[in-house]
Design a protein around this motif. Sequence first.
Motif, mmCIF file in Angstrom:
data_model
loop_
_atom_site.group_PDB
_atom_site.id
_atom_site.type_symbol
_atom_site.label_atom_id
_atom_site.label_comp_id
_atom_site.label_asym_id
_atom_site.label_seq_id
_atom_site.Cartn_x
_atom_site.Cartn_y
_atom_site.Cartn_z
ATOM 1 N N HIS A 55 -7.233 7.721 2.587
ATOM 2 C CA HIS A 55 -5.639 7.179 2.424
ATOM 3 C C HIS A 55 -5.186 7.310 3.854
ATOM 4 O O HIS A 55 -4.044 6.892 4.663
ATOM 5 C CB HIS A 55 -4.955 7.274 2.040
ATOM 6 C CG HIS A 55 -4.723 6.895 0.433
ATOM 7 N ND1 HIS A 55 -4.335 5.566 0.558
ATOM 8 C CD2 HIS A 55 -4.753 7.982 -0.824
ATOM 9 C CE1 HIS A 55 -4.730 5.389 -1.261
ATOM 10 N NE2 HIS A 55 -4.836 6.122 -2.123
ATOM 11 N N HIS B 2 1.065 4.833 -0.781
ATOM 12 C CA HIS B 2 1.356 3.889 -1.796
ATOM 13 C C HIS B 2 2.706 4.086 -2.356
ATOM 14 O O HIS B 2 2.806 4.980 -2.807
ATOM 15 C CB HIS B 2 0.368 4.062 -2.299
ATOM 16 C CG HIS B 2 -0.597 4.954 -3.108
ATOM 17 N ND1 HIS B 2 -1.518 5.053 -3.763
ATOM 18 C CD2 HIS B 2 0.194 6.221 -3.512
ATOM 19 C CE1 HIS B 2 -1.647 6.333 -4.704
ATOM 20 N NE2 HIS B 2 -0.566 7.164 -3.996
ATOM 21 N N SER C 168 2.294 3.659 -5.821
ATOM 22 C CA SER C 168 2.368 4.901 -6.873
ATOM 23 C C SER C 168 3.214 5.682 -7.001
ATOM 24 O O SER C 168 3.105 5.910 -8.959
ATOM 25 C CB SER C 168 0.445 4.747 -6.929
ATOM 26 O OG SER C 168 -0.345 3.287 -6.316
ATOM 27 N N GLN D 241 5.469 5.144 -9.844
ATOM 28 C CA GLN D 241 5.253 5.276 -11.403
ATOM 29 C C GLN D 241 5.553 6.409 -11.633
ATOM 30 O O GLN D 241 5.691 6.927 -13.245
ATOM 31 C CB GLN D 241 3.662 4.993 -11.306
ATOM 32 C CG GLN D 241 2.983 3.733 -10.875
ATOM 33 C CD GLN D 241 1.365 3.973 -11.501
ATOM 34 O OE1 GLN D 241 1.362 4.725 -12.449
ATOM 35 N NE2 GLN D 241 0.790 2.998 -10.718
ATOM 36 N N ARG E 222 -0.078 4.384 6.218
ATOM 37 C CA ARG E 222 -1.245 5.035 6.522
ATOM 38 C C ARG E 222 -1.810 5.664 8.167
ATOM 39 O O ARG E 222 -1.120 4.105 8.693
ATOM 40 C CB ARG E 222 -2.392 4.625 5.910
ATOM 41 C CG ARG E 222 -2.630 4.693 4.326
ATOM 42 C CD ARG E 222 -3.042 4.198 3.851
ATOM 43 N NE ARG E 222 -2.705 3.161 2.365
ATOM 44 C CZ ARG E 222 -3.472 2.496 1.721
ATOM 45 N NH1 ARG E 222 -4.668 2.445 1.659
ATOM 46 N NH2 ARG E 222 -2.421 2.456 0.551
ATOM 47 N N GLN F 160 4.723 -2.300 0.056
ATOM 48 C CA GLN F 160 3.982 -2.480 -1.174
ATOM 49 C C GLN F 160 4.676 -2.874 -2.221
ATOM 50 O O GLN F 160 5.609 -2.369 -2.252
ATOM 51 C CB GLN F 160 2.607 -1.094 -1.631
ATOM 52 C CG GLN F 160 2.282 -0.858 -1.017
ATOM 53 C CD GLN F 160 0.231 0.008 -1.512
ATOM 54 O OE1 GLN F 160 1.131 0.830 -2.340
ATOM 55 N NE2 GLN F 160 -0.660 -0.255 -1.410
ATOM 56 N N GLU G 258 4.885 -1.646 -6.586
ATOM 57 C CA GLU G 258 4.294 -1.148 -6.895
ATOM 58 C C GLU G 258 3.991 -1.954 -8.718
ATOM 59 O O GLU G 258 5.634 -2.007 -8.702
ATOM 60 C CB GLU G 258 4.267 0.537 -7.093
ATOM 61 C CG GLU G 258 3.707 0.986 -8.228
ATOM 62 C CD GLU G 258 2.591 1.736 -7.437
ATOM 63 O OE1 GLU G 258 2.021 0.741 -6.163
ATOM 64 O OE2 GLU G 258 1.435 1.981 -8.072
ATOM 65 N N PHE H 192 -10.023 2.695 -8.594
ATOM 66 C CA PHE H 192 -8.652 4.013 -8.409
ATOM 67 C C PHE H 192 -8.841 5.697 -8.713
ATOM 68 O O PHE H 192 -9.206 5.282 -10.565
ATOM 69 C CB PHE H 192 -7.666 3.193 -8.355
ATOM 70 C CG PHE H 192 -7.449 1.843 -7.056
ATOM 71 C CD1 PHE H 192 -7.427 2.272 -5.791
ATOM 72 C CD2 PHE H 192 -7.422 0.630 -7.800
ATOM 73 C CE1 PHE H 192 -7.500 1.374 -5.631
ATOM 74 C CE2 PHE H 192 -7.837 0.126 -7.374
ATOM 75 C CZ PHE H 192 -7.645 -0.399 -5.885
ATOM 76 N N PHE I 32 -6.319 6.856 -10.358
ATOM 77 C CA PHE I 32 -5.186 6.755 -11.138
ATOM 78 C C PHE I 32 -5.644 5.700 -12.557
ATOM 79 O O PHE I 32 -4.310 5.739 -12.976
ATOM 80 C CB PHE I 32 -3.564 6.737 -10.553
ATOM 81 C CG PHE I 32 -3.950 6.154 -8.998
ATOM 82 C CD1 PHE I 32 -4.411 6.553 -7.717
ATOM 83 C CD2 PHE I 32 -3.747 4.604 -9.286
ATOM 84 C CE1 PHE I 32 -4.214 6.098 -6.601
ATOM 85 C CE2 PHE I 32 -3.623 4.137 -7.337
ATOM 86 C CZ PHE I 32 -3.998 4.514 -6.658
ATOM 87 N N THR I 33 -6.541 5.097 -11.953
ATOM 88 C CA THR I 33 -6.215 3.701 -12.666
ATOM 89 C C THR I 33 -8.090 3.788 -13.575
ATOM 90 O O THR I 33 -8.977 3.874 -12.808
ATOM 91 C CB THR I 33 -6.288 1.747 -12.726
ATOM 92 O OG1 THR I 33 -6.807 2.073 -11.230
ATOM 93 C CG2 THR I 33 -4.740 2.067 -12.501
ATOM 94 N N GLY J 162 -4.439 -4.083 -5.904
ATOM 95 C CA GLY J 162 -5.304 -3.217 -6.399
ATOM 96 C C GLY J 162 -4.563 -2.931 -7.220
ATOM 97 O O GLY J 162 -3.727 -3.327 -8.016
ATOM 98 N N CYS J 163 -5.677 -2.447 -8.891
ATOM 99 C CA CYS J 163 -4.531 -2.874 -10.190
ATOM 100 C C CYS J 163 -5.586 -2.138 -11.395
ATOM 101 O O CYS J 163 -7.019 -1.611 -10.750
ATOM 102 C CB CYS J 163 -4.370 -4.069 -10.831
ATOM 103 S SG CYS J 163 -5.908 -5.722 -11.400
ATOM 104 N N GLY J 164 -5.235 -2.134 -12.371
ATOM 105 C CA GLY J 164 -5.981 -1.422 -13.441
ATOM 106 C C GLY J 164 -5.537 -1.129 -14.556
ATOM 107 O O GLY J 164 -4.345 -0.498 -14.748
ATOM 108 N N ALA K 169 -1.394 -1.024 -14.625
ATOM 109 C CA ALA K 169 -0.788 -0.726 -12.687
ATOM 110 C C ALA K 169 -1.039 -1.600 -11.942
ATOM 111 O O ALA K 169 -2.243 -1.999 -12.146
ATOM 112 C CB ALA K 169 -0.964 0.499 -12.504
ATOM 113 N N PHE K 170 0.051 -1.689 -11.122
ATOM 114 C CA PHE K 170 -1.164 -2.956 -10.021
ATOM 115 C C PHE K 170 0.237 -2.794 -8.550
ATOM 116 O O PHE K 170 1.092 -2.124 -8.585
ATOM 117 C CB PHE K 170 -0.860 -4.197 -10.392
ATOM 118 C CG PHE K 170 0.663 -5.233 -10.494
ATOM 119 C CD1 PHE K 170 1.097 -4.887 -9.128
ATOM 120 C CD2 PHE K 170 0.851 -5.126 -11.976
ATOM 121 C CE1 PHE K 170 2.504 -5.875 -9.108
ATOM 122 C CE2 PHE K 170 2.084 -5.402 -12.564
ATOM 123 C CZ PHE K 170 3.421 -5.772 -11.214
ATOM 124 N N GLY K 171 -1.095 -2.701 -7.695
ATOM 125 C CA GLY K 171 -0.553 -2.352 -6.578
ATOM 126 C C GLY K 171 -0.445 -3.907 -5.391
ATOM 127 O O GLY K 171 -1.464 -3.808 -4.702
#
Length: 355
Positions: free
Chosen positions: A155, A171, A173, A176, A197, A210, A212, A251, A253-254, A284-286, A307-309
Amino acid sequence: MSDIKKIKKEYLEELNKELSLDKVNQIKTELFGKNGLISNEFKKLGALAPQERKQFASDLNFIKEELQENISKKFKELEIKEINEKLKNEKVDITLPERSFEQGKIHPVSQVIDEISSIFSEIGFSVEEGPDVENEYNNFTALNTPENHPARDMHDTFYLDDKKELLLRTHTSPVQVRTMLKGNPPFKIIAPGRTYRSDSDQTHAPMFHQVEGLHIDKDINMGNLKGCLNYFIKEFFEVDKIKMRFRPSHFPFTEPSAEVDIGYELRDGKIVIGEGDKWLEVLGCGMVHPNVLKNVNINPEKYQGYAFGIGIDRLGMLKYGINDLRAFFETDYRWLNHFGFDPLDVPSNYRGLSR
Ligand code: PHE
């Protein structure tokens, strides 16, 4: 004649005369001011016997209305008289130059955030916010990204202290985590905002945006995720059909995790979304990792979700044909005048104002 009839007669006669504005105002106060004649009559109501009270209240209300109507009429007459006098006596100098004014523009990022929020709100998402300065727990640890995990390097984080406890969120996230810690499932939220970043080139800026997305409930699966993203991309790009592909990814977290590409083609140097055989990564997601749910006191046996970003700037660049990300943040008025939006320039799929 009763008191109130007398008042009525006297004042109606008065109001029939030619009066000045001051005089009408005075009459209004005499009748309806704090200690006005009519106001005082209303105060007497409480002391009357119920039967008498009903009749008296009704009479009083009629009289009140009649007097008020006559006062309003008088004000109107005076207003018209004043306008007519002005028209007769004053001249408009049409040779005066107009007063110049400058109208601001809405930055494309704000515009895109509004569009995204209204599209997701159509399907039941609410909007959450979190701070730009985060603690490392919300940004990493709670998101199943333990110390020394390579993702912390990946990151390229801007840390704000030597102990690496405070940082600029890398991010959205952590919102969340904040959302799930402060309430009970189900959750259905999006969280747009700034992220940071240590990165800078034509398509990366050290500060970017982003959004989320998080949907936690009983029986949420990847099909729901696909359906939601499919709907969103179509609405956002205002097309009926899109090509979308889920690529396996990682990721912390997913699990499983995916990156989503959308199909496009270049026509006369312009990007056309939804056709062709080129692919662009947009998000990105999951499925939210059980460890993340445990960290926010949710039982992963009972609840799960996705979740997705999404990169907001990237979406804006694609939709509005802007090719250098860095220009977004250089505050060049010429650029903003060209790419910005008029406050009332409402895109066809924007629901915020019209519904
Ligand atoms: N936070 C991830 C990133 O910044 C995106 C993401 C969000 C992925 C939610 C999965 C779920 O790259």
